[in-house]
Design a protein around this motif. Structure first.
Motif, short mmCIF file in Angstrom:
data_model
loop_
_atom_site.label_atom_id
_atom_site.label_comp_id
_atom_site.label_asym_id
_atom_site.label_seq_id
_atom_site.Cartn_x
_atom_site.Cartn_y
_atom_site.Cartn_z
N ASP A 103 29.56 15.78 9.76
CA ASP A 103 29.14 14.66 8.92
C ASP A 103 30.29 13.93 8.21
O ASP A 103 30.04 13.11 7.35
CB ASP A 103 28.08 15.12 7.92
N VAL A 104 31.53 14.25 8.55
CA VAL A 104 32.64 13.50 7.95
C VAL A 104 33.34 12.66 9.00
O VAL A 104 33.64 13.14 10.09
CB VAL A 104 33.65 14.47 7.28
N MET A 115 32.09 11.14 3.98
CA MET A 115 30.87 11.47 4.70
C MET A 115 30.32 10.18 5.31
O MET A 115 30.51 9.09 4.75
CB MET A 115 29.85 12.10 3.77
N SER A 116 29.66 10.32 6.45
CA SER A 116 29.27 9.14 7.22
C SER A 116 28.51 8.11 6.38
O SER A 116 28.75 6.91 6.51
CB SER A 116 28.44 9.55 8.43
N TYR A 158 36.16 17.81 5.26
CA TYR A 158 35.42 17.59 4.02
C TYR A 158 36.34 17.56 2.80
O TYR A 158 36.14 16.79 1.87
CB TYR A 158 34.35 18.68 3.82
N THR A 178 29.70 16.30 -1.67
CA THR A 178 30.78 16.77 -0.80
C THR A 178 31.11 18.23 -1.13
O THR A 178 31.28 19.06 -0.22
CB THR A 178 32.03 15.86 -0.94
N LYS A 181 28.38 20.50 0.30
CA LYS A 181 28.48 20.71 1.74
C LYS A 181 29.65 21.63 2.09
O LYS A 181 29.56 22.43 3.02
CB LYS A 181 28.56 19.38 2.48
#
Ligand SMILES: [Zn+2]
Length: 296
Positions: A103-104, A115-116, A158, A178, A181
């Motif tokens: 997701d990064v 993150m996207s 991340y 962040t 995660k």
């Protein structure tokens, strides 16, 4: 401990050991006593035939918001993945793949990462801050994308995103999310680590400690974000956030906070049945734990 250690590989020597993730907010943190780690059970589904992670990934071309170059990232084919029961704190789980790792978006040319959901959204001022503090020091990494991301690689991506978020004075919720995660990735990384030898045990304990530290940062950060940001926050409505923070509070044995958060859900007129049922279950757990602790 320097929470951002590992960024040296990108040429960035953040003096982050002394740098507070939420430094640009007033920090009124009351240090709590070290609490014992209480881990709620994780439901795992029995899987018969393991499918490789590569089956669920595709390469996408992304244009960097900072340097405007185009680079490749691995992303998840969302339509193909099967959702499993999440962890106690809503950490998402999918069959055959840990989607969190992907997701990064991280630009290999200039060092900008996020993150996207946040990647495209930068003000001119934020771009200037990133160019000055990240890009100027960044050592370009290889453009080749590995077939799949290891936990180490995912976590370093991340951390670079977190560093960027600190530099650009990103929203509190973005930084907290962040951190959350990163903690979740450390959780899974530790779960997979062997612990036969003393050396392995020590290494695993180190990862658990990092997991705890990022979890704490996320918990404190989200509480600050709740006080000043609007919902939806990080894609979550207020009930989902209340539930998640209640579960995290239980981990830290902060039961009064946890019970206040579940009450918000239970007494809400617009929370849906599913989240209310979950909240009621968590309430039972909180009551049992409070009684247990009172009896000590
Ligand atoms: Zn770039």
């Amino acid at each position: 401990m320097n929470l951002l250690s590992g960024l040296e590989q990108f040429g960035i020597t953040a003096e982050a050991g002394g740098k507070d993730i939420f430094a640009d907010e007033e920090r009124k943190r009351v240090e709590k006593e070290e609490n014992e780690v209480k881990k709620a059970p994780v439901v795992k589904e029995y899987v018969e035939k393991v499918q490789p992670e590569t089956d669920f990934l595709l390469t996408r071309h992304i244009r960097c918001t900072v340097c405007e170059k185009v680079f490749d990232v691995k992303t998840v084919k969302n339509a193909r993945v099967k959702r499993l029961q999440p962890d106690f704190d809503l950490r998402p789980r999918f069959q055959f793949i840990d989607t969190l790792k992907y997701d990064v978006y991280s630009c290999p040319y200039c060092g900008y990462a996020a993150m996207s959901r946040y990647f495209e959204h930068l003000t001119k001022g934020q771009i200037a801050l990133i160019k000055e503090a990240v890009c100027a020091n960044y050592a370009p990494t290889t453009l080749d994308q590995p077939e799949t991301y290891s936990y180490e690689l995912a976590i370093s991506r991340y951390k670079l995103a977190l560093y960027n978020a600190m530099i650009k004075h990103g929203k509190t919720s973005e930084k907290a999310y962040t951190c959350l995660k990163i903690s979740w990735l450390y959780r899974s990384m530790a779960d997979e680590m062997p612990e036969t030898t003393d050396e392995e045990k020590a290494k695993k304990a180190e990862i658990r400690e990092l997991q705890e530290q990022f979890y704490r940062e996320a918990y404190d950060g989200f509480q600050k974000a709740m006080a000043k940001e609007d919902f939806p926050m990080c894609g979550m409505d207020s009930h989902t956030m209340d539930y998640m923070l209640a579960a995290i509070a239980c981990h830290f044995k902060e039961f009064s906070y946890a019970s206040k958060s579940v009450s918000n859900i239970i007494t809400s007129s617009n929370a849906d049945r599913r989240i209310k049922d979950r909240a009621l279950e968590l309430k039972e757990y909180i009551i049992t734990e409070i009684k247990k602790n009172a009896g000590k």
